[in-house]
Design a protein around this motif. Structure first.
Motif, PDB file in Angstrom:
ATOM      1  N   TRP A   1       0.823  -1.207   0.000  1.00 47.81           N
ATOM      2  CA  TRP A   1       0.000   0.000   0.000  1.00 47.81           C
ATOM      3  C   TRP A   1       0.857   1.257   0.000  1.00 47.81           C
ATOM      4  CZ3 TRP A   1      -4.568  -0.301  -1.747  1.00 47.81           C
ATOM      5  CH2 TRP A   1      -5.338  -1.446  -1.544  1.00 47.81           C
ATOM      6  N   LEU A   2       2.004   1.225   0.680  1.00 48.73           N
ATOM      7  CA  LEU A   2       2.891   2.382   0.684  1.00 48.73           C
ATOM      8  C   LEU A   2       3.451   2.660  -0.705  1.00 48.73           C
ATOM      9  CD1 LEU A   2       4.904   1.821   4.001  1.00 48.73           C
ATOM     10  CD2 LEU A   2       3.235   3.632   3.542  1.00 48.73           C
ATOM     11  N   ASN A   3       3.700   1.595  -1.476  1.00 49.68           N
ATOM     12  CA  ASN A   3       4.329   1.749  -2.784  1.00 49.68           C
ATOM     13  C   ASN A   3       3.336   1.879  -3.932  1.00 49.68           C
ATOM     14  OD1 ASN A   3       7.006   1.552  -1.839  1.00 49.68           O
ATOM     15  ND2 ASN A   3       6.870  -0.674  -1.767  1.00 49.68           N
ATOM     16  N   LEU A   4       2.041   1.667  -3.652  1.00 48.60           N
ATOM     17  CA  LEU A   4       1.060   1.633  -4.722  1.00 48.60           C
ATOM     18  C   LEU A   4       1.013   2.951  -5.495  1.00 48.60           C
ATOM     19  CD1 LEU A   4      -1.171   0.197  -6.246  1.00 48.60           C
ATOM     20  CD2 LEU A   4      -2.795   0.949  -4.477  1.00 48.60           C
ATOM     21  N   GLY A   5       1.002   4.073  -4.766  1.00 48.91           N
ATOM     22  CA  GLY A   5       0.923   5.367  -5.442  1.00 48.91           C
ATOM     23  C   GLY A   5       2.097   5.604  -6.368  1.00 48.91           C
ATOM     24  N   ARG A   6       3.306   5.278  -5.906  1.00 52.14           N
ATOM     25  CA  ARG A   6       4.494   5.450  -6.749  1.00 52.14           C
ATOM     26  C   ARG A   6       4.448   4.521  -7.953  1.00 52.14           C
ATOM     27  NH1 ARG A   6       9.813   4.602  -3.728  1.00 52.14           N
ATOM     28  NH2 ARG A   6      10.649   5.634  -5.588  1.00 52.14           N
ATOM     29  N   SER A   7       3.921   3.312  -7.751  1.00 53.04           N
ATOM     30  CA  SER A   7       3.915   2.338  -8.843  1.00 53.04           C
ATOM     31  C   SER A   7       3.050   2.807 -10.001  1.00 53.04           C
ATOM     32  CB  SER A   7       3.425   0.983  -8.333  1.00 53.04           C
ATOM     33  OG  SER A   7       2.036   1.001  -8.062  1.00 53.04           O
ATOM     34  N   LEU A   8       2.015   3.576  -9.708  1.00 55.25           N
ATOM     35  CA  LEU A   8       1.144   4.067 -10.769  1.00 55.25           C
ATOM     36  C   LEU A   8       1.845   5.119 -11.621  1.00 55.25           C
ATOM     37  CD1 LEU A   8      -2.208   4.287  -8.759  1.00 55.25           C
ATOM     38  CD2 LEU A   8      -1.490   2.498 -10.356  1.00 55.25           C
ATOM     39  N   ARG A   9       2.944   5.676 -11.111  1.00 62.79           N
ATOM     40  CA  ARG A   9       3.722   6.666 -11.870  1.00 62.79           C
ATOM     41  C   ARG A   9       5.061   6.077 -12.334  1.00 62.79           C
ATOM     42  NH1 ARG A   9       1.890   9.216  -7.293  1.00 62.79           N
ATOM     43  NH2 ARG A   9       3.949   9.183  -6.333  1.00 62.79           N
ATOM     44  N   PHE A  10       5.143   4.762 -12.419  1.00 59.80           N
ATOM     45  CA  PHE A  10       6.388   4.079 -12.766  1.00 59.80           C
ATOM     46  C   PHE A  10       6.890   4.510 -14.137  1.00 59.80           C
ATOM     47  CE2 PHE A  10       8.219   0.091 -14.717  1.00 59.80           C
ATOM     48  CZ  PHE A  10       9.429   0.152 -14.061  1.00 59.80           C
ATOM     49  N   ASP A  11       8.143   4.940 -14.177  1.00 55.97           N
ATOM     50  CA  ASP A  11       8.823   5.301 -15.423  1.00 55.97           C
ATOM     51  C   ASP A  11      10.111   4.483 -15.479  1.00 55.97           C
ATOM     52  OD1 ASP A  11      10.166   6.359 -17.557  1.00 55.97           O
ATOM     53  OD2 ASP A  11      10.277   8.408 -16.772  1.00 55.97           O
TER      54      ASP A  11
ATOM     55  N   GLN B   1      28.824 -18.790  -6.919  1.00 55.29           N
ATOM     56  CA  GLN B   1      29.483 -20.013  -6.461  1.00 55.29           C
ATOM     57  C   GLN B   1      29.766 -20.943  -7.634  1.00 55.29           C
ATOM     58  OE1 GLN B   1      27.516 -22.102  -3.228  1.00 55.29           O
ATOM     59  NE2 GLN B   1      28.520 -24.029  -3.740  1.00 55.29           N
ATOM     60  N   ALA B   2      28.841 -20.972  -8.579  1.00 57.53           N
ATOM     61  CA  ALA B   2      28.973 -21.894  -9.709  1.00 57.53           C
ATOM     62  C   ALA B   2      30.036 -21.451 -10.707  1.00 57.53           C
ATOM     63  CB  ALA B   2      27.622 -22.039 -10.414  1.00 57.53           C
ATOM     64  N   ASP B   3      30.174 -20.115 -10.892  1.00 61.23           N
ATOM     65  CA  ASP B   3      31.120 -19.634 -11.901  1.00 61.23           C
ATOM     66  C   ASP B   3      31.457 -18.174 -11.621  1.00 61.23           C
ATOM     67  OD1 ASP B   3      32.742 -19.812 -14.131  1.00 61.23           O
ATOM     68  OD2 ASP B   3      31.140 -19.335 -15.550  1.00 61.23           O
ATOM     69  N   ASP B   4      32.604 -17.743 -12.119  1.00 58.41           N
ATOM     70  CA  ASP B   4      33.052 -16.363 -11.961  1.00 58.41           C
ATOM     71  C   ASP B   4      32.419 -15.524 -13.059  1.00 58.41           C
ATOM     72  OD1 ASP B   4      34.381 -14.065 -11.288  1.00 58.41           O
ATOM     73  OD2 ASP B   4      36.315 -14.692 -12.110  1.00 58.41           O
ATOM     74  N   ARG B   5      31.306 -14.866 -12.751  1.00 59.08           N
ATOM     75  CA  ARG B   5      30.558 -14.107 -13.746  1.00 59.08           C
ATOM     76  C   ARG B   5      30.201 -12.721 -13.229  1.00 59.08           C
ATOM     77  NH1 ARG B   5      26.957 -17.982 -17.643  1.00 59.08           N
ATOM     78  NH2 ARG B   5      28.446 -19.704 -17.730  1.00 59.08           N
ATOM     79  N   ASN B   6      29.889 -11.830 -14.171  1.00 59.86           N
ATOM     80  CA  ASN B   6      29.252 -10.575 -13.813  1.00 59.86           C
ATOM     81  C   ASN B   6      27.767 -10.871 -13.616  1.00 59.86           C
ATOM     82  OD1 ASN B   6      31.681  -9.019 -14.609  1.00 59.86           O
ATOM     83  ND2 ASN B   6      31.042  -9.500 -16.703  1.00 59.86           N
ATOM     84  N   VAL B   7      27.214 -10.532 -12.482  1.00 53.39           N
ATOM     85  CA  VAL B   7      25.787 -10.720 -12.244  1.00 53.39           C
ATOM     86  C   VAL B   7      25.165  -9.343 -12.038  1.00 53.39           C
ATOM     87  CG1 VAL B   7      24.022 -11.817 -10.823  1.00 53.39           C
ATOM     88  CG2 VAL B   7      26.226 -12.952 -11.155  1.00 53.39           C
ATOM     89  N   ILE B   8      24.232  -8.992 -12.907  1.00 56.90           N
ATOM     90  CA  ILE B   8      23.546  -7.701 -12.804  1.00 56.90           C
ATOM     91  C   ILE B   8      22.079  -7.960 -12.521  1.00 56.90           C
ATOM     92  CG2 ILE B   8      22.905  -5.574 -13.991  1.00 56.90           C
ATOM     93  CD1 ILE B   8      25.434  -5.890 -15.696  1.00 56.90           C
ATOM     94  N   THR B   9      21.620  -7.535 -11.349  1.00 50.35           N
ATOM     95  CA  THR B   9      20.214  -7.701 -11.026  1.00 50.35           C
ATOM     96  C   THR B   9      19.462  -6.421 -11.338  1.00 50.35           C
ATOM     97  OG1 THR B   9      18.614  -8.349  -9.319  1.00 50.35           O
ATOM     98  CG2 THR B   9      20.508  -7.057  -8.588  1.00 50.35           C
ATOM     99  N   VAL B  10      18.290  -6.578 -11.919  1.00 51.46           N
ATOM    100  CA  VAL B  10      17.442  -5.453 -12.300  1.00 51.46           C
ATOM    101  C   VAL B  10      16.436  -5.208 -11.181  1.00 51.46           C
ATOM    102  CG1 VAL B  10      15.778  -4.579 -13.987  1.00 51.46           C
ATOM    103  CG2 VAL B  10      17.665  -6.067 -14.733  1.00 51.46           C
ATOM    104  N   ASP B  11      16.431  -3.994 -10.660  1.00 52.34           N
ATOM    105  CA  ASP B  11      15.467  -3.626  -9.625  1.00 52.34           C
ATOM    106  C   ASP B  11      14.398  -2.739 -10.258  1.00 52.34           C
ATOM    107  OD1 ASP B  11      14.077  -2.500  -7.418  1.00 52.34           O
ATOM    108  OD2 ASP B  11      15.813  -2.834  -6.135  1.00 52.34           O
ATOM    109  N   TRP B  12      13.200  -3.305 -10.422  1.00 53.51           N
ATOM    110  CA  TRP B  12      12.077  -2.519 -10.956  1.00 53.51           C
ATOM    111  C   TRP B  12      10.931  -2.530  -9.949  1.00 53.51           C
ATOM    112  CZ3 TRP B  12       7.374  -4.799 -13.128  1.00 53.51           C
ATOM    113  CH2 TRP B  12       7.330  -6.194 -13.035  1.00 53.51           C
ATOM    114  N   ARG B  13      11.302  -2.459  -8.649  1.00 55.16           N
ATOM    115  CA  ARG B  13      10.344  -2.627  -7.559  1.00 55.16           C
ATOM    116  C   ARG B  13       9.173  -1.659  -7.630  1.00 55.16           C
ATOM    117  NH1 ARG B  13      13.784  -1.512  -2.294  1.00 55.16           N
ATOM    118  NH2 ARG B  13      15.456  -2.357  -3.595  1.00 55.16           N
ATOM    119  N   ILE B  14       9.406  -0.450  -8.120  1.00 53.67           N
ATOM    120  CA  ILE B  14       8.311   0.517  -8.168  1.00 53.67           C
ATOM    121  C   ILE B  14       7.215   0.033  -9.109  1.00 53.67           C
ATOM    122  CG2 ILE B  14       7.697   2.878  -8.808  1.00 53.67           C
ATOM    123  CD1 ILE B  14      10.435   3.760  -7.835  1.00 53.67           C
TER     124      ILE B  14
END
Length: 332
Positions: free
Chosen positions: A52-62, A127-140
């Motif tokens: 509920w706290l994030n709902l308002g921001r999510s409606l304006r997600f860019d 642990q499995a391999d030496d890689r670049n891991v980039i996580t995408v945060d689109w929480r809004i």
């Protein structure tokens, strides 16, 4: 929280006395790093208060503004290095290396870059391999109500692909050096991101993805050179095959230890995937039809290992396997 970053570009702007340029640069911001804590055995329940706290921001997600990208490597396995499209100096000062393959990780609805999915999957990849891991945060955008959240996920995917295309243009990496992994609605996004990257990525892994005929877009087998799904909560998420290879684990629902608990069944997809990276196992047997994959009545001669980091290029079909109720889940 973000803080404004002024790069060398600003100095150039000052020397040239370009007010418009200064304004554009001052608007570029870098997210705070994400710190991954140790994952508990059981995923946390969704916080209704946070929703509920994030709902308002999510409606304006860019997504051009709100998508965030966080790099983890073996040199920084628990504290991220934020990356920002358009700031090559920031990238050059990070631990990103073109000598390593890169994995793009995308969370699902209500998720974020430090959620249980990321805290399980990112350490397993490193642990499995030496890689670049980039996580995408689109929480809004991920906190929007249905069906808007689906449209925002589809919209966001285009900007994630744009970030990867920029990354390739700056580093000289090509699409073959990338794997895209997504969970739930992020699984749908994984296919859409891979599809829009310039060139064909080597591997797209969708973990219990949202995949239904009523959606504005869906995963396709040709989204990458090799595509795979792990299905553990068919039903509302959809149940039709979506990739070159689809694993219907325990028939796609009622996983041992979960019963009819949707959240438990759903999370099993990334728990199984993480274990496939660190322990191996999970051998599926090919099924002649979707109904056979649901029931486990699969006696075709072909078998295939589920998950892992390396694409099984050329493999095709539906596969079934069973698991244990608790970790280690694999029966071999």
């Amino acid at each position: 929280m973000v803080h404004t970053v002024r790069t060398n570009i600003k100095m150039y702007c000052i020397l040239l006395n370009l007010v418009v340029c200064l304004t554009a640069v001052s608007a570029i911001s870098i997210p705070d790093p994400i710190i991954l804590t140790q994952a508990e055995d059981i995923p946390e329940p969704i916080s209704i208060q946070d929703f509920w706290l994030n709902l308002g921001r999510s409606l304006r997600f860019d997504p051009a503004r709100d998508n965030q990208y966080h790099l983890f490597t073996r040199a920084n396995p628990t504290t991220s290095q934020p990356l920002v499209q358009g700031l090559p100096n920031l990238l050059s000062q990070s631990n990103y290396s073109t000598r390593r393959q890169t994995v793009i990780v995308i969370h699902g609805r209500y998720g974020n870059s430090g959620d249980h999915f990321n805290r399980v999957v990112i350490p397993a990849i490193l642990q499995a391999d030496d890689r670049n891991v980039i996580t995408v945060d689109w929480r809004i955008g991920a906190n929007a109500p249905s069906p808007q959240v689906i449209h925002q996920g589809v919209h966001s995917a285009r900007f994630v692909a744009g970030f990867v295309n920029w990354l390739m243009s700056v580093t000289g990496h090509n699409a073959n050096a990338f794997t895209v992994v997504g969970f739930s609605l992020g699984g749908l996004k994984a296919g859409l991101v891979a599809r829009q990257i310039q060139g064909q990525v080597s591997f797209m892994m969708a973990l219990d993805p949202l995949h239904r005929p009523d959606l504005p877009a869906n995963i396709r087998p040709d989204d990458a050179q090799y595509t795979e799904t792990i299905r553990t909560a068919v039903g509302d998420m959809g149940n039709q095959p979506a990739a070159h290879v689809d694993f219907y684990v325990n028939g796609g629902y009622n996983n041992p230890g979960c019963g009819n608990d949707f959240e438990c069944n759903h999370a099993r997809a990334y728990l199984f995937y993480a274990e496939s990276l660190t322990r191996g196992g999970f051998t599926g047997r090919q099924c002649p039809s979707l109904q056979n994959a649901f029931t486990g009545n699969c006696f075709m001669p072909n078998t295939l290992r589920m998950g892992g980091l390396n694409p099984k290029t050329g493999a095709r079909g539906l596969f079934h396997l069973t698991t244990n109720a608790n970790s280690p889940f694999s029966r071999g």
